[in-house]
Design a protein around this motif. Structure first.
Motif, PDB file in Angstrom:
ATOM      1  N   TYR A  80       0.827  -1.205   0.000  1.00  0.00           N
ATOM      2  CA  TYR A  80       0.000   0.000   0.000  1.00  0.00           C
ATOM      3  C   TYR A  80       0.865   1.261   0.000  1.00  0.00           C
ATOM      4  O   TYR A  80       0.597   2.211  -0.741  1.00  0.00           O
ATOM      5  N   PHE A  84       0.442   4.164  -2.943  1.00  0.00           N
ATOM      6  CA  PHE A  84       0.035   5.576  -2.878  1.00  0.00           C
ATOM      7  C   PHE A  84       1.190   6.494  -3.235  1.00  0.00           C
ATOM      8  O   PHE A  84       0.990   7.567  -3.797  1.00  0.00           O
ATOM      9  N   GLY A 150       5.441   8.377   0.417  1.00  0.00           N
ATOM     10  CA  GLY A 150       4.579   9.499   0.045  1.00  0.00           C
ATOM     11  C   GLY A 150       5.246  10.358  -1.006  1.00  0.00           C
ATOM     12  O   GLY A 150       6.473  10.358  -1.136  1.00  0.00           O
ATOM     13  N   TRP A 151       4.410  11.092  -1.778  1.00  0.00           N
ATOM     14  CA  TRP A 151       5.025  11.805  -2.900  1.00  0.00           C
ATOM     15  C   TRP A 151       5.921  12.940  -2.421  1.00  0.00           C
ATOM     16  O   TRP A 151       6.834  13.328  -3.124  1.00  0.00           O
ATOM     17  N   TYR A 395      -8.373  12.567   5.469  1.00  0.00           N
ATOM     18  CA  TYR A 395      -8.954  12.440   4.133  1.00  0.00           C
ATOM     19  C   TYR A 395      -9.540  13.737   3.610  1.00  0.00           C
ATOM     20  O   TYR A 395      -9.773  13.881   2.414  1.00  0.00           O
ATOM     21  N   ARG A 463      -3.246   7.866   4.045  1.00  0.00           N
ATOM     22  CA  ARG A 463      -2.090   6.983   4.013  1.00  0.00           C
ATOM     23  C   ARG A 463      -2.181   5.859   5.039  1.00  0.00           C
ATOM     24  O   ARG A 463      -1.189   5.507   5.669  1.00  0.00           O
TER      25      ARG A 463
HETATM   26  C1  HEM Z   1      -8.348   8.942 -11.306  1.00  0.00           C
HETATM   27  C2  HEM Z   1      -8.916   8.926 -10.127  1.00  0.00           C
HETATM   28  C3  HEM Z   1      -8.152   9.009  -8.819  1.00  0.00           C
HETATM   29  C4  HEM Z   1      -8.408   8.255  -7.718  1.00  0.00           C
HETATM   30  C5  HEM Z   1      -9.498   7.205  -7.563  1.00  0.00           C
HETATM   31  C6  HEM Z   1      -7.446   8.641  -6.719  1.00  0.00           C
HETATM   32  C7  HEM Z   1      -7.389   8.096  -5.447  1.00  0.00           C
HETATM   33  C8  HEM Z   1      -6.473   8.436  -4.484  1.00  0.00           C
HETATM   34  C9  HEM Z   1      -6.457   7.937  -3.132  1.00  0.00           C
HETATM   35  C10 HEM Z   1      -7.461   6.932  -2.552  1.00  0.00           C
HETATM   36  C11 HEM Z   1      -5.425   8.508  -2.487  1.00  0.00           C
HETATM   37  C12 HEM Z   1      -5.074   8.412  -1.016  1.00  0.00           C
HETATM   38  C13 HEM Z   1      -4.160   7.352  -0.646  1.00  0.00           C
HETATM   39  C14 HEM Z   1      -3.976   7.392   0.848  1.00  0.00           C
HETATM   40  O1  HEM Z   1      -3.731   8.484   1.417  1.00  0.00           O
HETATM   41  O2  HEM Z   1      -4.083   6.333   1.459  1.00  0.00           O
HETATM   42  C15 HEM Z   1      -4.769   9.371  -3.429  1.00  0.00           C
HETATM   43  C16 HEM Z   1      -3.646  10.124  -3.139  1.00  0.00           C
HETATM   44  C17 HEM Z   1      -3.079  11.019  -4.036  1.00  0.00           C
HETATM   45  N1  HEM Z   1      -3.519  11.320  -5.300  1.00  0.00           N
HETATM   46 FE1  HEM Z   1      -5.065  10.448  -6.256  1.00  0.00          FE
HETATM   47  N2  HEM Z   1      -6.632   9.619  -7.221  1.00  0.00           N
HETATM   48  C18 HEM Z   1      -7.035   9.880  -8.510  1.00  0.00           C
HETATM   49  C19 HEM Z   1      -6.494  10.811  -9.366  1.00  0.00           C
HETATM   50  C20 HEM Z   1      -5.430  11.635  -9.076  1.00  0.00           C
HETATM   51  C21 HEM Z   1      -4.888  12.656  -9.943  1.00  0.00           C
HETATM   52  C22 HEM Z   1      -5.422  12.977 -11.331  1.00  0.00           C
HETATM   53  C23 HEM Z   1      -3.860  13.232  -9.287  1.00  0.00           C
HETATM   54  C24 HEM Z   1      -2.927  14.359  -9.709  1.00  0.00           C
HETATM   55  C25 HEM Z   1      -2.860  14.928 -10.882  1.00  0.00           C
HETATM   56  C26 HEM Z   1      -3.733  12.578  -8.014  1.00  0.00           C
HETATM   57  C27 HEM Z   1      -2.784  12.884  -7.057  1.00  0.00           C
HETATM   58  C28 HEM Z   1      -2.677  12.283  -5.830  1.00  0.00           C
HETATM   59  C29 HEM Z   1      -1.665  12.620  -4.852  1.00  0.00           C
HETATM   60  C30 HEM Z   1      -0.548  13.647  -5.016  1.00  0.00           C
HETATM   61  C31 HEM Z   1      -1.911  11.811  -3.733  1.00  0.00           C
HETATM   62  C32 HEM Z   1      -1.128  11.813  -2.424  1.00  0.00           C
HETATM   63  C33 HEM Z   1      -0.203  10.679  -2.368  1.00  0.00           C
HETATM   64  C34 HEM Z   1       0.520  10.703  -1.076  1.00  0.00           C
HETATM   65  O3  HEM Z   1      -0.148  10.737  -0.022  1.00  0.00           O
HETATM   66  O4  HEM Z   1       1.761  10.723  -1.103  1.00  0.00           O
HETATM   67  N3  HEM Z   1      -4.703  11.622  -7.908  1.00  0.00           N
HETATM   68  N4  HEM Z   1      -5.424   9.310  -4.625  1.00  0.00           N
END
Ligand code: HEM
Ligand SMILES: [Cu+2]
Length: 642
Positions: A80, A84, A150-151, A395, A463
Motif C-alpha cells: 500500500y 500511494f 509518500g510523494w 482524508y 495513508r
Molecule cells: C483517477 C482517479 C483518482 C483516484 C481514484 C485517486 C485516489 C487516491 C487515493 C485513494 C489517495 C489516497 C491514498 C492514501 O492516502 O491512502 C490518493 C492520493 C493522491 N492522489 Fe489520487 N486519485 C485519482 C487521481 C489523481 C490525480 C489525477 C492526481 C494528480 C494529478 C492525483 C494525485 C494524488 C496525490 C498527489 C496523492 C497523495 C499521495 C501521497 O499521499 O503521497 N490523484 N489518490
C-alpha cells in the motif's frame, strides 16, 4: 509564384514541393527514432503521459478496492505504501506536467505561427528523457522496490537507517533524471515564445494559452532547482554518509520540507496554469466570442506565477514554526485566490455574453469550473491555520487536492483533448461517446471525492492501508470506492473515444470549430512545415481576422514562404518585428543516444555499479561534444531571402 493550389493560394506549386522536400519525414524506423518535429514529439508526450496516467489510475483503483471495507487484505501495508507513493508521484510528475508539455509542444509553434520549437533536438531529447525516467521509476514497482514514503518523501523517513532498500534511491534518482527533461522543455518554451512568433504577434496578441505556458516555464526554471537540490542531498545522505536531513548527525529535517515545498507549491500552479490556459483557448470557439478581459487575465497569470513562490509554508502549518510566520503565509495564501478568481469571473462573463455551443469540450470546461471552485473553497479553509491543524493529514486533504487537481487539471485536459483531437489526428470524435464519458467522469469524480471531506472530518487519516470499522467511515468509504469505478469507466470511454476517432472518425476539416487562433488556419493534421506561408498577425484573433487570413493567401513573399531550406523566422521579443530567417536542424540520433546514456548512468548509480556510471558519463560527455561540434555551414542565420 504563378500557379496556386487549394491549400495555399499564395504559394507556388514548386514552393510547396520544396517545402515538402526540406521538411519530409519518411515512414521508417529511422525517421521514427530521429524525428525532431514538435508535433510528433507533442503527440508522444500526450500518449506517454496518458499511459503513465493509466498506471497511476490502476494503482488508485487497487487502493480504493482495499479501502472499500474495513480490515480487508487486498494488499499488504508495504504494498500500500508503494501504491500511494507511486500513484501520487506519477500523477504529479509523470502525468500532469508532461501531459501539459505535450499540449504545449504540439500547440505553441502552431499558435504563434512558427515551423517548430526553437531547439528541436533539445525537444526530442527532453521527450526521450521523460520516457526513460518514467520507465525507470515504474520498473521498480514489480520488484517491490518502488518509492514508499509518500510523494513528498519527508525526512527523516527518507533516510537509509529508517528506510533501507532501494525505494527512496529510485525516488531521488528518478526525479533528478526527470528534472533534466522538464528543465530542457521549459527553456525551449521560453525561447520559442519569445523569438519565433509570427510577424505582428506583439505581446498583446499572444494567445492566453501561450502566456500560460511561458509563465509555467519560468516557474519551472525557478522552482525545480530546489527539488533537485533536495534530491541530490537525499542521495548523498543515503549513499555517501552526509547528514543534511539527519538530526542525529547535525542535519535538519525541516530543511527537506522547506526545499520540497518551495518547489511543491509553485508546482501546483505549474500544473494548473497551463490547464487554465486550455480553458481560455477552448472557450472562444464555443461561446463565439473572445475571452473577456484579456489583459487582466494575463496580469493574473503573471501574478499567480510570482505569488505562488511566497506561500509554501502553508504546507507546514503543523510543524511548529514561529506563529508570526504562520500569519504571513496564511495571508499570502488568501491573496493568491484573487488572481484565480479573476480568471474564473472572466470565463463566466465570457459564457454569459457569448452564444454557448454545448459540445463535449464545453461540458468539460463547465465541469472544471464547478469542481475547481469547490476545491478552491476548501483550499481557502486551509489558509486558516487553526482549521488546517485539525484536518491536516486526514482524508479532508485528500478530497481537497483531488478537487483541485482533477477539477483544475484533468477536466481542462479532457476539454483540450476533445477540442484539439481533430487538429492532432485529422479525425472528428464521436459526440455521443464523448457525452457519456463526461457524465460518467464528472459524476464519478464527485461520488469518489465528496465523501472524503466527511471521512476526513470524522477523523480518518490519509495513508493508512486499512481501518477499524468506525461510524461514518465504513459507509462513506464504500461510496468513494463505487465512485472511483464510475470515474474509471468515464476515463475508459475517453480512451475508447480517441481510438474510435483515429480508426473510424470522419475526416476533420482545417477548422471544425471556427476557432480563433492560428493552429486552425493549418491543415488537420498540419503539414510537417506547419505553415506554407508564415502568417502576418493583425489582431488577438488571427483566424477570425480577415487581414491575417489574407496575409497568408495573397501576396506571399519569399521572405515569408522561406522555401529554400528548413527555415523559420526569428522576430523581436516585444513587438514581433521580422529579424532574420534561421535554418532549423535536421533529424538526428543524438537526442536518443544522449538520453540512453543518461538512463545507463542513473541505473548504474541506483545499483551502485559506479564504474559503469563513470563509463556512462564519458559517453554522455562525448555525445554532448558531438552534438555541439560546429558541423553546419556558418550561414545558419540567414538574411531574409529576396
Ligand atoms: C483517477 C482517479 C483518482 C483516484 C481514484 C485517486 C485516489 C487516491 C487515493 C485513494 C489517495 C489516497 C491514498 C492514501 O492516502 O491512502 C490518493 C492520493 C493522491 N492522489 Fe489520487 N486519485 C485519482 C487521481 C489523481 C490525480 C489525477 C492526481 C494528480 C494529478 C492525483 C494525485 C494524488 C496525490 C498527489 C496523492 C497523495 C499521495 C501521497 O499521499 O503521497 N490523484 N489518490
Ligand atoms: Cu500550496
Amino acid at each position: 509564384m504563378s500557379t496556386t493550389t487549394s491549400t495555399a493560394p499564395g504559394v507556388g506549386r514548386d514552393d510547396l514541393a520544396r517545402l515538402a522536400e526540406h521538411w519530409a519525414e519518411p515512414r521508417s524506423l529511422r525517421a521514427w527514432l530521429t524525428t525532431v518535429d514538435h508535433k510528433k514529439i507533442g503527440r508522444r508526450y500526450l500518449v506517454t503521459a496518458a499511459f503513465f496516467f493509466v498506471l497511476a489510475g490502476l494503482s488508485a483503483l487497487v487502493m480504493r478496492t482495499q479501502l472499500a471495507r474495513p480490515e480487508s487484505g487486498v494488499v499488504s501495508p508495504q504494498e500500500y505504501n508503494q501504491l500511494f507513493t507511486m500513484h501520487g508521484t506519477a500523477m504529479i510528475f509523470l502525468f500532469a506536467t508532461p501531459m501539459l508539455f505535450g499540449f504545449g509542444n504540439f500547440l505553441v509553434p502552431l499558435m504563434i505561427g512558427s515551423r517548430d520549437m526553437a531547439f528541436p533536438r533539445l525537444n526530442a531529447f527532453g521527450y526521450w528523457v521523460f520516457l526513460f525516467a518514467g520507465l525507470f521509476m515504474w520498473a521498480s514497482l514489480p520488484f517491490g522496490a518502488a518509492p514508499n514514503n509518500g510523494w513528498f518523501a519527508y525526512a527523516p523517513l527518507n533516510q537509509v537507517q529508517h528506510n533501507p532498500g532501494l525505494h527512496m534511491d529510485v525516488y531521488a534518482l528518478g526525479l533528478l533524471f526527470l528534472g533534466i527533461s522538464t528543465t530542457a522543455g521549459a527553456i525551449n518554451f521560453i525561447v520559442t515564445a519569445l523569438k519565433l512568433r509570427a510577424p505582428g504577434m506583439s505581446l498583446n496578441r499572444v494567445p492566453l494559452f501561450v502566456w500560460a505556458i511561458v509563465a509555467t516555464a519560468f516557474m519551472v526554471v525557478f522552482a525545480l532547482p530546489a527539488l533537485n537540490a533536495d534530491n541530490a542531498m537525499l542521495f548523498f545522505d543515503r549513499r555517501f554518509g552526509t547528514h543534511f536531513f539527519d538530526p542525529s548527525g547535525g542535519g535538519n529535517v525541516l530543511l527537506w520540507q522547506h526545499l520540497f515545498w518551495i518547489f511543491g507549491h509553485p508546482d501546483v500552479y505549474i500544473i494548473v496554469l497551463p490547464a487554465l490556459g486550455i480553458v481560455s483557448a477552448v472557450l472562444p470557439a464555443f461561446t463565439r466570442r473572445g475571452v473577456v478581459a484579456y489583459s487582466l487575465i494575463v496580469l493574473s497569470i503573471v501574478a499567480i506565477a510570482i505569488i505562488s513562490f511566497g506561500v509554501w509554508v502553508h504546507h507546514m502549518f503543523a510543524t511548529g514554526l514561529p506563529q508570526l510566520s504562520y500569519s504571513f503565509f496564511s495571508a499570502a495564501s488568501t491573496v493568491i485566490t484573487i488572481p484565480s478568481g479573476i480568471q474564473i469571473f472572466a470565463w463566466l462573463a465570457t459564457m454569459l455574453l457569448g452564444r454557448l455551443v454545448l459540445r463535449v469540450p464545453l461540458l468539460f470546461v463547465i465541469g472544471f469550473v464547478v469542481t475547481f471552485v469547490l476545491g478552491g473553497v476548501t483550499g481557502a479553509m486551509f489558509a486558516v491555520t487553526a482549521f488546517d491543524q485539525q484536518v491536516t493529514d486526514s482524508y479532508f486533504v485528500v478530497a481537497h487536492f483531488h478537487y483541485v487537481l482533477i477539477g483544475g487539471a484533468v477536466f481542462p485536459m479532457l476539454a483540450g483533448i476533445y477540442y484539439w483531437l481533430p487538429k492532432i489526428t485529422g479525425r472528428m470524435y464521436h459526440e455521443g461517446l464523448g457525452r457519456w464519458a463526461f457524465w460518467l467522469a464528472f459524476t464519478g469524480m464527485h461520488v469518489t471525492f465528496f465523501p472524503m471531506h466527511l471521512t476526513g472530518l470524522f477523523g480518518m487519516p490519509r495513508r493508512v492501508y486499512t481501518y477499524r470499522s468506525e461510524p461514518g467511515w465504513d459507509g462513506w468509504s464504500l461510496v468513494s470506492t463505487v465512485g472511483s469505478y464510475l470515474l474509471a469507466l468515464g476515463l475508459l470511454l475517453v480512451l475508447v473515444g480517441v481510438v474510435h476517432a483515429v480508426r473510424r472518425g470522419r475526416p476533420a476539416p482545417a477548422d471544425p470549430w471556427e476557432g480563433d487562433s492560428l493552429e486552425w488556419s493549418t491543415a488537420s493534421p498540419p503539414e510537417p512545415y506547419n505553415f506554407p506561408v508564415i502568417p502576418r498577425v493583425h489582431s488577438l484573433h488571427p483566424t477570425w481576422d480577415a487581414r491575417t487570413v489574407e496575409s497568408t493567401t495573397t501576396g506571399a513573399t519569399a521572405d515569408r514562404v522561406l522555401s529554400e531550406g528548413r527555415r523559420t523566422l526569428f522576430t523581436s521579443e516585444l513587438d514581433a518585428r521580422t529579424e532574420r530567417a534561421v535554418e532549423m536542424p535536421e533529424p538526428s540520433f543524438k537526442p536518443l543516444v544522449l538520453a540512453g546514456a543518461l538512463l545507463v548512468f542513473f541505473t548504474a548509480m541506483l545499483l551502485a555499479a559506479y564504474p559503469i556510471a563513470v563509463l556512462a558519463v564519458l559517453v554522455v560527455a562525448a555525445t554532448i561534444a558531438a552534438w555541439l561540434w560546429p558541423s553546419r555551414r556558418p550561414d545558419e542565420e540567414l538574411g531574409l531571402a529576396s
